[in-house]
Design an enzyme around this catalytic site. Structure first.
Site, PDB file in Angstrom:
ATOM      1  N   GLU A  45       0.849  -1.191   0.000  1.00 48.46           N
ATOM      2  CA  GLU A  45       0.000   0.000   0.000  1.00 48.46           C
ATOM      3  C   GLU A  45       0.883   1.239   0.000  1.00 48.46           C
ATOM      4  O   GLU A  45       2.003   1.209   0.485  1.00 48.46           O
ATOM      5  CB  GLU A  45      -0.976   0.000   1.186  1.00 48.46           C
ATOM      6  CG  GLU A  45      -0.324  -0.165   2.542  1.00 48.46           C
ATOM      7  CD  GLU A  45      -0.244   1.096   3.390  1.00 48.46           C
ATOM      8  OE1 GLU A  45      -0.045   2.198   2.839  1.00 48.46           O
ATOM      9  OE2 GLU A  45      -0.355   0.967   4.608  1.00 48.46           O
ATOM     10  N   ARG A  70       0.622  -2.271  12.294  1.00 47.67           N
ATOM     11  CA  ARG A  70      -0.056  -3.282  11.459  1.00 47.67           C
ATOM     12  C   ARG A  70      -0.466  -2.711  10.102  1.00 47.67           C
ATOM     13  O   ARG A  70      -1.556  -2.954   9.602  1.00 47.67           O
ATOM     14  CB  ARG A  70      -1.243  -3.883  12.204  1.00 47.67           C
ATOM     15  CG  ARG A  70      -0.807  -4.597  13.481  1.00 47.67           C
ATOM     16  CD  ARG A  70      -1.858  -5.448  14.101  1.00 47.67           C
ATOM     17  NE  ARG A  70      -2.368  -6.500  13.255  1.00 47.67           N
ATOM     18  CZ  ARG A  70      -1.777  -7.673  13.042  1.00 47.67           C
ATOM     19  NH1 ARG A  70      -0.614  -7.933  13.601  1.00 47.67           N
ATOM     20  NH2 ARG A  70      -2.343  -8.588  12.292  1.00 47.67           N
ATOM     21  N   CYS A  75       7.532  -0.696  -1.811  1.00 47.96           N
ATOM     22  CA  CYS A  75       8.712  -1.560  -1.919  1.00 47.96           C
ATOM     23  C   CYS A  75       9.828  -1.224  -0.944  1.00 47.96           C
ATOM     24  O   CYS A  75      10.363  -2.109  -0.282  1.00 47.96           O
ATOM     25  CB  CYS A  75       9.237  -1.581  -3.349  1.00 47.96           C
ATOM     26  SG  CYS A  75       9.780   0.030  -3.984  1.00 47.96           S
ATOM     27  N   HIS A 113      12.393   1.061  -7.672  1.00 46.29           N
ATOM     28  CA  HIS A 113      12.021  -0.140  -6.941  1.00 46.29           C
ATOM     29  C   HIS A 113      13.208  -0.612  -6.112  1.00 46.29           C
ATOM     30  O   HIS A 113      14.357  -0.302  -6.421  1.00 46.29           O
ATOM     31  CB  HIS A 113      11.578  -1.244  -7.905  1.00 46.29           C
ATOM     32  CG  HIS A 113      10.996  -2.433  -7.219  1.00 46.29           C
ATOM     33  ND1 HIS A 113       9.834  -2.373  -6.496  1.00 46.29           N
ATOM     34  CD2 HIS A 113      11.425  -3.706  -7.123  1.00 46.29           C
ATOM     35  CE1 HIS A 113       9.563  -3.569  -5.991  1.00 46.29           C
ATOM     36  NE2 HIS A 113      10.525  -4.397  -6.352  1.00 46.29           N
ATOM     37  N   ASP A 129      11.454 -10.404  -2.926  1.00 45.60           N
ATOM     38  CA  ASP A 129      10.751  -9.146  -3.165  1.00 45.60           C
ATOM     39  C   ASP A 129       9.338  -9.267  -2.619  1.00 45.60           C
ATOM     40  O   ASP A 129       8.477  -9.870  -3.245  1.00 45.60           O
ATOM     41  CB  ASP A 129      10.732  -8.834  -4.660  1.00 45.60           C
ATOM     42  CG  ASP A 129      10.248  -7.428  -4.963  1.00 45.60           C
ATOM     43  OD1 ASP A 129       9.729  -6.749  -4.051  1.00 45.60           O
ATOM     44  OD2 ASP A 129      10.382  -7.002  -6.121  1.00 45.60           O
TER      45      ASP A 129
END
Length: 171
Positions: A45, A70, A75, A113, A129
Site C-alpha cells: 500500500e 499493522r 517496496c 524499486h 521481493d
C-alpha cells in the site's frame, strides 16, 4: 544488512506473519516460508504517500509501521523491514536498487524499486521481493537466467543495458 532488531521485535514481527520462531538455521525453506507469509500478511500500500505522511526508511521505523501499526507499505518500506527481519534471523541480506518495466516495455526511472538479495546457510542465493504487489510467491534463484515457474507466474531475471540497474520481468 546489519542486525538492528532485538529478540522482542523479531518475535513480534514473526507473530505479525503468523510464524512461530524456530531454532532452524536460515535455510532456503525458511526463507521461502517467510517470503510467502509476508506477502499474505502484509499488504502492499502507498497510503502514506497520498496522506502526506513522512516517509522514513530507517529499519526500526519501518518495522514499527509494519508490526506495531499493522500497516503495509511500498517496496522500500516492505523490503526494508523484511530485510531487517531476515538479517536478525541470520540471513545475509543486501538491498538492491531496481527498475520496473512499464509502458511499452521500457524500464522505469532508476531507483523506482527496491528488492533484496538473500543468501542462506544452505548456500542459496535468492532474489526476494515482498514489496511489489503482484509478484512471485517465493524468492527467485538469483543466478538463474532462464524461466522460473512460481504460483504467481513465470519469471525471468535478465541483465539490463550496461547503464541500467538490473531488471526483472514477469513473462
Amino acid at each position: 544488512m546489519d542486525t538492528v532488531l532485538d529478540a522482542m521485535q523479531v518475535d513480534a514481527y514473526l507473530r505479525r506473519l503468523g510464524v512461530e520462531r524456530s531454532s532452524e538455521r536460515p535455510t532456503d525453506e525458511v526463507l521461502r516460508e517467510l517470503h510467502l507469509r509476508h506477502l499474505v500478511a502484509v499488504p502492499f500500500e502507498n497510503l502514506s504517500v497520498h496522506l502526506g505522511e513522512e516517509i522514513v526508511l530507517d529499519e526500526k521505523r519501518l518495522v514499527e509501521k509494519v508490526v506495531g501499526a499493522r500497516r503495509g507499505g511500498f517496496c522500500y518500506e516492505l523490503n526494508g523491514a523484511f530485510g531487517a527481519l531476515l538479517a536478525a534471523l541470520g540471513f545475509e541480506v543486501w538491498p538492491l536498487a531496481a527498475r520496473v518495466y512499464g509502458e511499452g516495455e521500457r524500464l522505469g526511472v532508476p531507483y523506482d524499486h527496491m528488492a533484496l538479495r538473500v543468501r542462506t546457510a544452505d548456500g542459496g542465493d535468492w532474489l526476494a521481493d515482498v514489496g511489489f504487489g503482484a509478484h512471485s510467491h517465493y524468492p527467485l534463484r538469483f543466478a538463474e537466467r532462464g524461466e522460473q515457474t512460481d504460483p504467481g507466474g513465470v519469471f525471468r531475471i535478465a541483465p539490463a543495458a550496461p547503464d541500467a540497474a538490473g531488471a526483472m520481468r514477469n513473462t
